[in-house]
Design a protein around this motif. Structure first.
Motif, PDB file in Angstrom:
ATOM      1  N   ALA A  93      -6.466  -9.277   4.362  1.00 24.03           N
ATOM      2  CA  ALA A  93      -6.400  -8.280   5.434  1.00 24.03           C
ATOM      3  C   ALA A  93      -7.412  -7.182   5.156  1.00 24.03           C
ATOM      4  O   ALA A  93      -7.782  -6.923   4.004  1.00 24.03           O
ATOM      5  N   PHE A  94      -7.863  -6.523   6.230  1.00 33.41           N
ATOM      6  CA  PHE A  94      -8.836  -5.436   6.145  1.00 33.41           C
ATOM      7  C   PHE A  94      -8.236  -4.174   6.752  1.00 33.41           C
ATOM      8  O   PHE A  94      -7.380  -4.243   7.641  1.00 33.41           O
ATOM      9  N   PHE A  95      -8.727  -3.019   6.275  1.00 37.25           N
ATOM     10  CA  PHE A  95      -8.135  -1.744   6.656  1.00 37.25           C
ATOM     11  C   PHE A  95      -9.227  -0.714   6.918  1.00 37.25           C
ATOM     12  O   PHE A  95     -10.343  -0.834   6.405  1.00 37.25           O
ATOM     13  N   GLY A  96      -8.902   0.301   7.720  1.00 41.90           N
ATOM     14  CA  GLY A  96      -9.884   1.336   7.991  1.00 41.90           C
ATOM     15  C   GLY A  96      -9.270   2.567   8.619  1.00 41.90           C
ATOM     16  O   GLY A  96      -8.249   2.482   9.316  1.00 41.90           O
ATOM     17  N   ARG A 133      -7.227   0.663  -3.213  1.00 44.52           N
ATOM     18  CA  ARG A 133      -8.260   0.167  -4.120  1.00 44.52           C
ATOM     19  C   ARG A 133      -9.016   1.359  -4.701  1.00 44.52           C
ATOM     20  O   ARG A 133      -9.538   2.202  -3.963  1.00 44.52           O
ATOM     21  N   ASP A 134      -9.111   1.398  -6.023  1.00 42.13           N
ATOM     22  CA  ASP A 134      -9.745   2.533  -6.690  1.00 42.13           C
ATOM     23  C   ASP A 134     -11.204   2.688  -6.278  1.00 42.13           C
ATOM     24  O   ASP A 134     -11.713   3.811  -6.195  1.00 42.13           O
ATOM     25  N   LYS A 135     -11.865   1.590  -6.005  1.00 39.77           N
ATOM     26  CA  LYS A 135     -13.269   1.630  -5.588  1.00 39.77           C
ATOM     27  C   LYS A 135     -13.464   2.526  -4.369  1.00 39.77           C
ATOM     28  O   LYS A 135     -14.483   3.212  -4.240  1.00 39.77           O
ATOM     29  N   TYR A 136     -12.484   2.533  -3.474  1.00 39.19           N
ATOM     30  CA  TYR A 136     -12.579   3.286  -2.220  1.00 39.19           C
ATOM     31  C   TYR A 136     -11.662   4.508  -2.208  1.00 39.19           C
ATOM     32  O   TYR A 136     -11.289   5.003  -1.143  1.00 39.19           O
ATOM     33  N   ARG A 137     -11.301   5.013  -3.379  1.00 39.32           N
ATOM     34  CA  ARG A 137     -10.306   6.087  -3.483  1.00 39.32           C
ATOM     35  C   ARG A 137     -10.685   7.338  -2.694  1.00 39.32           C
ATOM     36  O   ARG A 137      -9.817   8.041  -2.173  1.00 39.32           O
ATOM     37  N   ALA A 138     -11.986   7.622  -2.586  1.00 41.19           N
ATOM     38  CA  ALA A 138     -12.410   8.841  -1.889  1.00 41.19           C
ATOM     39  C   ALA A 138     -12.042   8.810  -0.408  1.00 41.19           C
ATOM     40  O   ALA A 138     -11.901   9.869   0.223  1.00 41.19           O
ATOM     41  N   LEU A 139     -11.873   7.624   0.164  1.00 40.99           N
ATOM     42  CA  LEU A 139     -11.521   7.527   1.581  1.00 40.99           C
ATOM     43  C   LEU A 139     -10.135   8.093   1.863  1.00 40.99           C
ATOM     44  O   LEU A 139      -9.804   8.380   3.017  1.00 40.99           O
ATOM     45  N   ILE A 159       0.858  -1.189   0.000  1.00 36.92           N
ATOM     46  CA  ILE A 159       0.000   0.000   0.000  1.00 36.92           C
ATOM     47  C   ILE A 159       0.893   1.237   0.000  1.00 36.92           C
ATOM     48  O   ILE A 159       1.620   1.484   0.963  1.00 36.92           O
ATOM     49  N   PRO A 160       0.864   2.036  -1.061  1.00 33.07           N
ATOM     50  CA  PRO A 160       1.741   3.216  -1.118  1.00 33.07           C
ATOM     51  C   PRO A 160       1.222   4.359  -0.255  1.00 33.07           C
ATOM     52  O   PRO A 160       0.038   4.406   0.100  1.00 33.07           O
ATOM     53  N   ASP A 161       2.105   5.268   0.094  1.00 33.59           N
ATOM     54  CA  ASP A 161       1.712   6.468   0.824  1.00 33.59           C
ATOM     55  C   ASP A 161       0.583   7.181   0.078  1.00 33.59           C
ATOM     56  O   ASP A 161       0.561   7.226  -1.158  1.00 33.59           O
ATOM     57  N   GLY A 162      -0.335   7.747   0.847  1.00 33.90           N
ATOM     58  CA  GLY A 162      -1.450   8.466   0.248  1.00 33.90           C
ATOM     59  C   GLY A 162      -2.639   7.596  -0.089  1.00 33.90           C
ATOM     60  O   GLY A 162      -3.689   8.108  -0.485  1.00 33.90           O
ATOM     61  N   HIS A 163      -2.500   6.263   0.087  1.00 32.40           N
ATOM     62  CA  HIS A 163      -3.584   5.338  -0.272  1.00 32.40           C
ATOM     63  C   HIS A 163      -3.894   4.365   0.861  1.00 32.40           C
ATOM     64  O   HIS A 163      -4.437   3.286   0.616  1.00 32.40           O
TER      65      HIS A 163
END
Length: 309
Positions: A202-205, A98-104, A88-92
């Motif tokens: 894995a899950f993230f939030g 994941r592009d689907k959740y890019r607004a997060l 997972i790169p910085d800023g994401h």
């Protein structure tokens, strides 16, 4: 093409379909989000995917549609395998890249934020499919600026505020996680990494919090409203719109003792175990061998019959 070759080809295709089906069944699912303090995706879902209230949630729907909100419990990487920082790169971080959740990942100061203070707390994670794993919660450090994209270096990775060994059962649909919040001021962010130990998934939030006493610049141009977590009625009402599974367990069937247990407690870090993935691979491999062997045997019988005739 001879009948034997056609049969072998069909057997191989069928076996390939079996392998694909086996792995597809193993990767479907969605499994939870932090409700207290509410994560960004959970807070926007609670406002209503079709009629969000806050400007940031309205903008999220305008940019990405309503599906990311209906799939609030799915922000995941199926093949993370304990390598979140590497993939997972910085800023994401909030979107799990994941592009689907890019607004997060938007660096804004109007994300709904939960008011908190330093000290011992209990966080509540709404789990729709319990899994054995390790959930780690991190808080931002002094380098964090809510107007800038979140980087790994903005997190106090050396000192997680909680390390939670998740069992395959939950307390009425929740994991209750004991945390110790350090002293902070103004807007901060809680980052969750829940790595399953029964698969590489894995899950993230990201949950926005506010310790108060921040500067006007840190507070930003918008006054953030306190977020709400989705109600059980909202969860039930949105299930039909979700594109992911809301139920199930990882690994094999629960034992009688596990089924009877209900309370999730904190524990030590568990070793990574890919037993579920290995099981799926074994099942797929067995199916492939069986299908191929059956095709070879039948082809031989047909050839012998043709020679005899």
């Amino acid at each position: 093409m001879s009948w034997s070759r056609r049969l072998l080809t069909a057997s191989a295709v069928g076996a390939g379909a079996l392998v694909a089906t086996t792995f597809a069944a193993g990767t479907a699912g969605a499994h939870g989000a932090m409700f207290g303090p509410a994560s960004r995706v959970a807070a926007c879902y609670a406002e209503g995917p079709e009629t969000p209230k806050s400007q940031v949630c309205k903008d999220l729907v305008a940019d990405s549609g309503t599906q990311p909100l209906y799939d609030w419990n799915e922000v995941n990487i199926a093949s993370a395998n304990g390598q979140a920082q590497q993939i997972i790169p910085d800023g994401h971080l909030c979107s799990a890249n994941r592009d689907k959740y890019r607004a997060l990942d938007w660096a804004r100061t109007d994300w709904p934020a939960t008011s908190v203070t330093a000290g011992a707390k209990t966080f509540n994670f709404r789990v729709t499919a319990p899994h054995q794993g390790v959930m780690k919660l991190y808080i931002t450090n002094s380098s964090y600026n809510p107007t800038q994209p979140l980087k790994w270096s903005n997190l106090d990775l050396a000192n997680p505020i909680a390390t939670f060994a998740s069992p395959r059962t939950s307390d009425n649909g929740y994991y209750n996680v004991n945390v110790n919040l350090p002293q902070r001021t103004g807007r901060q962010l809680i980052y969750m990494v829940w790595q399953r130990t029964d698969s590489p998934e894995a899950f993230f939030g990201c949950s926005d919090v506010d310790f108060g006493s921040g500067t006007a610049a840190a507070a930003g141009a918008f006054a953030a409203q306190a977020p709400n977590a989705p109600t059980e009625a909202q969860i039930a009402a949105g299930t039909g719109h979700s594109s992911v599974s809301h139920y199930g367990h990882g690994g094999d069937a629960l034992t009688a003792q596990e089924a009877a247990a209900g309370t999730a407690t904190t524990g030590t870090t568990l070793p990574v175990d890919n037993s579920t993935s290995n099981l799926l691979l074994g099942m797929a491999g067995t199916g492939l061998l069986a299908a191929t062997a059956s095709g070879v045997l039948l082809a031989r019988r047909m050839r012998n019959t043709a020679v005899t005739a």
